[in-house]
Write a protein that holds these residues in place. Structure first.
Motif, PDB file in Angstrom:
ATOM      1  N   ILE A 181      74.222 -12.427 -70.483  1.00 47.58           N
ATOM      2  CA  ILE A 181      73.095 -12.143 -71.376  1.00 47.58           C
ATOM      3  C   ILE A 181      72.831 -10.642 -71.397  1.00 47.58           C
ATOM      4  CG2 ILE A 181      70.622 -12.509 -71.742  1.00 47.58           C
ATOM      5  CD1 ILE A 181      71.074 -15.317 -70.414  1.00 47.58           C
ATOM      6  N   TYR A 182      72.870 -10.007 -70.217  1.00 43.27           N
ATOM      7  CA  TYR A 182      72.694  -8.545 -70.153  1.00 43.27           C
ATOM      8  C   TYR A 182      73.726  -7.841 -71.027  1.00 43.27           C
ATOM      9  CZ  TYR A 182      69.544  -8.832 -66.072  1.00 43.27           C
ATOM     10  OH  TYR A 182      68.508  -9.072 -65.218  1.00 43.27           O
ATOM     11  N   LYS A 183      74.987  -8.296 -70.938  1.00 41.30           N
ATOM     12  CA  LYS A 183      76.051  -7.669 -71.735  1.00 41.30           C
ATOM     13  C   LYS A 183      75.745  -7.750 -73.227  1.00 41.30           C
ATOM     14  CE  LYS A 183      79.886  -8.428 -68.541  1.00 41.30           C
ATOM     15  NZ  LYS A 183      81.156  -9.129 -68.318  1.00 41.30           N
ATOM     16  N   LYS A 184      75.288  -8.916 -73.688  1.00 45.85           N
ATOM     17  CA  LYS A 184      74.965  -9.088 -75.102  1.00 45.85           C
ATOM     18  C   LYS A 184      73.798  -8.200 -75.512  1.00 45.85           C
ATOM     19  CE  LYS A 184      76.622 -13.831 -75.549  1.00 45.85           C
ATOM     20  NZ  LYS A 184      76.241 -15.224 -75.782  1.00 45.85           N
ATOM     21  N   LEU A 185      72.772  -8.139 -74.685  1.00 52.01           N
ATOM     22  CA  LEU A 185      71.604  -7.317 -75.007  1.00 52.01           C
ATOM     23  C   LEU A 185      71.959  -5.833 -75.042  1.00 52.01           C
ATOM     24  CD1 LEU A 185      68.882  -9.164 -72.888  1.00 52.01           C
ATOM     25  CD2 LEU A 185      69.162  -9.219 -75.384  1.00 52.01           C
ATOM     26  N   ILE A 186      72.750  -5.394 -74.075  1.00 53.47           N
ATOM     27  CA  ILE A 186      73.173  -3.984 -74.041  1.00 53.47           C
ATOM     28  C   ILE A 186      74.008  -3.665 -75.276  1.00 53.47           C
ATOM     29  CG2 ILE A 186      74.621  -2.319 -72.811  1.00 53.47           C
ATOM     30  CD1 ILE A 186      73.655  -3.756 -70.185  1.00 53.47           C
ATOM     31  N   ALA A 187      74.924  -4.566 -75.629  1.00 58.09           N
ATOM     32  CA  ALA A 187      75.759  -4.354 -76.819  1.00 58.09           C
ATOM     33  C   ALA A 187      74.904  -4.273 -78.088  1.00 58.09           C
ATOM     34  CB  ALA A 187      76.789  -5.481 -76.945  1.00 58.09           C
ATOM     35  N   ARG A 243      67.265  -2.075 -74.486  1.00 58.87           N
ATOM     36  CA  ARG A 243      67.135  -1.493 -73.149  1.00 58.87           C
ATOM     37  C   ARG A 243      66.758  -2.573 -72.146  1.00 58.87           C
ATOM     38  NH1 ARG A 243      62.760   1.862 -72.455  1.00 58.87           N
ATOM     39  NH2 ARG A 243      61.725   0.690 -74.066  1.00 58.87           N
ATOM     40  N   ILE A 244      67.369  -2.542 -70.992  1.00 56.64           N
ATOM     41  CA  ILE A 244      67.085  -3.510 -69.934  1.00 56.64           C
ATOM     42  C   ILE A 244      66.664  -2.754 -68.690  1.00 56.64           C
ATOM     43  CG2 ILE A 244      68.059  -5.275 -68.424  1.00 56.64           C
ATOM     44  CD1 ILE A 244      70.073  -5.871 -70.625  1.00 56.64           C
ATOM     45  N   TRP A 245      65.563  -3.185 -68.114  1.00 58.76           N
ATOM     46  CA  TRP A 245      65.134  -2.654 -66.819  1.00 58.76           C
ATOM     47  C   TRP A 245      65.086  -3.820 -65.845  1.00 58.76           C
ATOM     48  CZ3 TRP A 245      61.042   1.712 -66.382  1.00 58.76           C
ATOM     49  CH2 TRP A 245      61.478   2.826 -67.094  1.00 58.76           C
ATOM     50  N   VAL A 246      65.784  -3.684 -64.750  1.00 57.95           N
ATOM     51  CA  VAL A 246      65.810  -4.680 -63.685  1.00 57.95           C
ATOM     52  C   VAL A 246      65.149  -4.034 -62.481  1.00 57.95           C
ATOM     53  CG1 VAL A 246      67.316  -6.061 -62.187  1.00 57.95           C
ATOM     54  CG2 VAL A 246      67.980  -5.632 -64.575  1.00 57.95           C
ATOM     55  N   TYR A 247      64.278  -4.772 -61.811  1.00 55.96           N
ATOM     56  CA  TYR A 247      63.619  -4.187 -60.646  1.00 55.96           C
ATOM     57  C   TYR A 247      63.500  -5.218 -59.536  1.00 55.96           C
ATOM     58  CZ  TYR A 247      59.414  -6.511 -62.428  1.00 55.96           C
ATOM     59  OH  TYR A 247      58.514  -7.435 -62.884  1.00 55.96           O
ATOM     60  N   SER A 248      63.390  -4.716 -58.312  1.00 55.34           N
ATOM     61  CA  SER A 248      63.275  -5.560 -57.131  1.00 55.34           C
ATOM     62  C   SER A 248      62.362  -4.908 -56.118  1.00 55.34           C
ATOM     63  CB  SER A 248      64.639  -5.742 -56.447  1.00 55.34           C
ATOM     64  OG  SER A 248      65.533  -6.447 -57.251  1.00 55.34           O
ATOM     65  N   GLY A 249      61.593  -5.740 -55.429  1.00 58.85           N
ATOM     66  CA  GLY A 249      60.863  -5.249 -54.272  1.00 58.85           C
ATOM     67  C   GLY A 249      61.846  -5.074 -53.131  1.00 58.85           C
ATOM     68  N   ASP A 250      61.728  -3.984 -52.385  1.00 62.77           N
ATOM     69  CA  ASP A 250      62.733  -3.751 -51.339  1.00 62.77           C
ATOM     70  C   ASP A 250      62.511  -4.595 -50.083  1.00 62.77           C
ATOM     71  OD1 ASP A 250      60.667  -2.378 -50.057  1.00 62.77           O
ATOM     72  OD2 ASP A 250      61.626  -0.416 -50.182  1.00 62.77           O
ATOM     73  N   THR A 251      61.442  -5.402 -50.052  1.00 65.86           N
ATOM     74  CA  THR A 251      61.259  -6.348 -48.946  1.00 65.86           C
ATOM     75  C   THR A 251      61.368  -7.791 -49.433  1.00 65.86           C
ATOM     76  OG1 THR A 251      58.849  -6.414 -49.169  1.00 65.86           O
ATOM     77  CG2 THR A 251      59.763  -4.739 -47.684  1.00 65.86           C
ATOM     78  N   ASP A 252      61.935  -7.973 -50.618  1.00 67.45           N
ATOM     79  CA  ASP A 252      62.089  -9.299 -51.206  1.00 67.45           C
ATOM     80  C   ASP A 252      63.145 -10.090 -50.448  1.00 67.45           C
ATOM     81  OD1 ASP A 252      62.552 -11.524 -52.808  1.00 67.45           O
ATOM     82  OD2 ASP A 252      62.608 -10.399 -54.671  1.00 67.45           O
ATOM     83  N   GLY A 253      62.736 -11.207 -49.858  1.00 67.79           N
ATOM     84  CA  GLY A 253      63.667 -12.049 -49.125  1.00 67.79           C
ATOM     85  C   GLY A 253      64.385 -13.056 -50.011  1.00 67.79           C
ATOM     86  N   ARG A 254      63.931 -13.225 -51.252  1.00 69.93           N
ATOM     87  CA  ARG A 254      64.546 -14.192 -52.156  1.00 69.93           C
ATOM     88  C   ARG A 254      65.662 -13.580 -52.985  1.00 69.93           C
ATOM     89  NH1 ARG A 254      58.943 -16.810 -54.357  1.00 69.93           N
ATOM     90  NH2 ARG A 254      58.299 -17.657 -52.354  1.00 69.93           N
TER      91      ARG A 254
END
Length: 162
Positions: A61-67, A71-82
């Motif tokens: 899906i990311y590939k299709k959206l980028i094409a 714009r895609i922003w992905v983020y994560s908490g650096d203490t995320d255990g999941r």
């Protein structure tokens, strides 16, 4: 909102349950018709056992959206255990996107709020000291981060950014 101690708020589940069980929220998220509530909980066994609308990976899906120039922003908490930061970085690396800005800190209120790297079509960022539900752990930083996205800007990369 009560103060989160040691990066963990024991009431987080209660806040989330109250929020996601609001009719207007369920309607906005398209999980309800706006008239009938669905019983939401953090670990809803019925939902997980019967979930059939999920792809094994969002990368195609990311590939299709980028094409398509989205714009895609992905983020994560650096203490995320999941969803650990390192796993997300490995997944993004499989897209083989050219790096446009190398790994660097981003700031909010003159403090390092996390780190980010920009690729052609995608930005990946971390939030320092945040768990899985980043906006619950870091609401002010989340707002600054999302505001930069809406303005079409990179996350603030200077301690003295507005």
């Amino acid at each position: 909102m009560p103060r989160i101690l040691g990066g963990f708020d024991p009431c987080l589940d209660d806040y989330a349950k109250t929020f996601y069980n609001r009719l207007d929220v369920q309607k906005a998220l398209h999980v309800s018709d706006g008239h009938h509530l669905r019983n939401w909980s953090i670990c809803n066994k019925e939902l997980f056992d019967n979930w059939t609308d999920s792809k094994p990976s969002v990368l195609p899906i990311y590939k299709k959206l980028i094409a398509a120039g989205i714009r895609i922003w992905v983020y994560s908490g650096d203490t995320d255990g999941r969803v650990p930061v390192l796993s997300t970085r490995y997944c993004i690396d499989t897209l083989k996107l050219p790096i446009t800005k190398t790994w660097r800190p981003w700031y909010h209120q003159k403090q390092v709020s996390g780190w980010f790297q920009e690729y052609k079509g995608l930005t990946f960022a971390t939030f320092r000291g945040a768990g899985h539900a980043v906006p619950c752990f870091k609401p002010a930083s989340s707002l600054a981060f999302f505001s930069a996205f809406l303005l079409g800007e990179s996350p603030p990369s200077s301690r003295f950014s507005p």
